[in-house]
Design an enzyme around this catalytic site. Sequence first.
Site, PDB file in Angstrom:
ATOM      1  N   ARG A 281      18.545  -9.042  30.401  1.00  0.00           N
ATOM      2  CA  ARG A 281      17.458  -9.528  29.561  1.00  0.00           C
ATOM      3  C   ARG A 281      16.850  -8.114  28.972  1.00  0.00           C
ATOM      4  O   ARG A 281      16.905  -7.216  29.459  1.00  0.00           O
ATOM      5  CB  ARG A 281      16.302 -10.015  30.468  1.00  0.00           C
ATOM      6  CG  ARG A 281      16.815 -11.644  30.459  1.00  0.00           C
ATOM      7  CD  ARG A 281      16.864 -12.596  29.723  1.00  0.00           C
ATOM      8  NE  ARG A 281      17.014 -13.973  30.048  1.00  0.00           N
ATOM      9  CZ  ARG A 281      18.364 -14.466  30.138  1.00  0.00           C
ATOM     10  NH1 ARG A 281      19.158 -13.783  29.924  1.00  0.00           N
ATOM     11  NH2 ARG A 281      18.392 -15.844  30.683  1.00  0.00           N
TER      12      ARG A 281
ATOM     13  N   GLU B 130      14.217 -12.018  20.495  1.00  0.00           N
ATOM     14  CA  GLU B 130      15.536 -12.489  20.101  1.00  0.00           C
ATOM     15  C   GLU B 130      14.956 -13.649  18.940  1.00  0.00           C
ATOM     16  O   GLU B 130      14.085 -14.382  19.171  1.00  0.00           O
ATOM     17  CB  GLU B 130      16.226 -13.101  21.110  1.00  0.00           C
ATOM     18  CG  GLU B 130      16.593 -11.721  21.876  1.00  0.00           C
ATOM     19  CD  GLU B 130      17.501 -12.249  23.211  1.00  0.00           C
ATOM     20  OE1 GLU B 130      18.082 -13.506  23.255  1.00  0.00           O
ATOM     21  OE2 GLU B 130      17.837 -11.272  23.915  1.00  0.00           O
TER      22      GLU B 130
ATOM     23  N   HIS C 202      23.403 -12.216  21.939  1.00  0.00           N
ATOM     24  CA  HIS C 202      23.198 -12.994  23.357  1.00  0.00           C
ATOM     25  C   HIS C 202      24.297 -13.915  23.182  1.00  0.00           C
ATOM     26  O   HIS C 202      23.844 -15.058  23.493  1.00  0.00           O
ATOM     27  CB  HIS C 202      21.803 -13.442  23.383  1.00  0.00           C
ATOM     28  CG  HIS C 202      21.307 -13.840  24.724  1.00  0.00           C
ATOM     29  ND1 HIS C 202      19.984 -13.812  25.245  1.00  0.00           N
ATOM     30  CD2 HIS C 202      22.201 -14.049  25.742  1.00  0.00           C
ATOM     31  CE1 HIS C 202      19.938 -14.095  26.509  1.00  0.00           C
ATOM     32  NE2 HIS C 202      21.070 -14.345  26.906  1.00  0.00           N
TER      33      HIS C 202
HETATM   34  C1  DGY Z   1      21.706 -16.771  30.869  1.00  0.00           C
HETATM   35  O1  DGY Z   1      22.250 -17.705  31.325  1.00  0.00           O
HETATM   36  O2  DGY Z   1      20.702 -16.349  31.546  1.00  0.00           O
HETATM   37  C2  DGY Z   1      22.473 -16.198  29.964  1.00  0.00           C
HETATM   38  O3  DGY Z   1      21.477 -15.201  29.323  1.00  0.00           O
HETATM   39  C3  DGY Z   1      22.817 -17.011  28.929  1.00  0.00           C
HETATM   40  O4  DGY Z   1      24.089 -16.491  28.350  1.00  0.00           O
END
Ligand code: DGY
Length: 326
Positions: free
Chosen positions: A243, A272, A291
């Site tokens: 993240r 984002e 992402h």
């Molecule tokens: C998640 O599932 O948390 C991922 O970041 C999605 O790609």
Amino acid sequence: MQTTNPKKVFVTRALPDEWLAPLRQVALVDVFTTAERPIDRSTLLQSVAGVDGIVSMLTDRMDDEVFEAAGTNLRVVANMAVGYDNIDLAAAAAREIVVTNTPDVLTEATADLAFGLILTTARRITEAERYLRSRQWKTWSPMLLTGVDVYGKTLGIVGLGRIGMAVARRAAGFGMHILYHNRQRNEDGESALGCHYRDLDDLLREADFVVVLVPASQGAKPMFSFREFSLMKRTAVFINVARGSLVNEEALVAALKTRRIYAAGLDVYGVEPVQPDHPLLELDNVVLLPHIGSASMDTRRRMAELAILNCRSVIEGLPPKTPVRF
Ligand code: DGY
């Protein structure tokens, strides 16, 4: 389909109809019109009124305002993601709303992307492609687009959970020496994959590649800032597929610009989508992805199936397969 007092579910993005079929068997399902953009806040607040369940995406802030707008029927928020930092867990707990996520089903796809970023960043693959496509390639030359080796180098995994272990398995095949940092020691990682535990500072000092795979929590201070980048080798590559909130981006940009570290490969950002004036976009020594960690067709289908199964189980009064424990 029940005829009296049917259960109601709202799904915050358009998903293929066949994926939604198991939910439609037990509930009236309303779905946001498009897959291409997140639902705007006011439509979300209106759409959840009176629902028993919400299938949410990581782009949707699920907080007390949403729960209040849904009302007292709301029993479950089933996030179609392994991460759940978009959900206010305390507010959900206060209203006894079950929160679920989608672990396991995206482990290998995300590890593939993390390893892809390691290779792409080390060997300057996207930069090299941009060079060729912009018609700059004139001849083979000894130092043209030379990067750094991956084979035999030291990998530092910050967060040796499911995805971290899958990255470690790939790294073992590349003859990498594997260090890890975790809240708890990972005995399996140590015995089966030969991972060596380090405290965070030592890992940052020793690793050629640092891969971030820890979960983020709402409002937490970034784990990687000026101090952490200053500990890393000047030849180090920093990879984040977890993240964006885990990283102070100003510190990362400074480290890349001043060549305090060699390069970075990123799939996630503080905000984002990345805004058009973001300084990262000006740098050559960073690979930027939108992402897509879990973005394979099979994986996304499995994530949707699991989120839908979780939602269905709770509204039918059954325990969900993958609850978030809080
Ligand atoms: C998640 O599932 O948390 C991922 O970041 C999605 O790609």
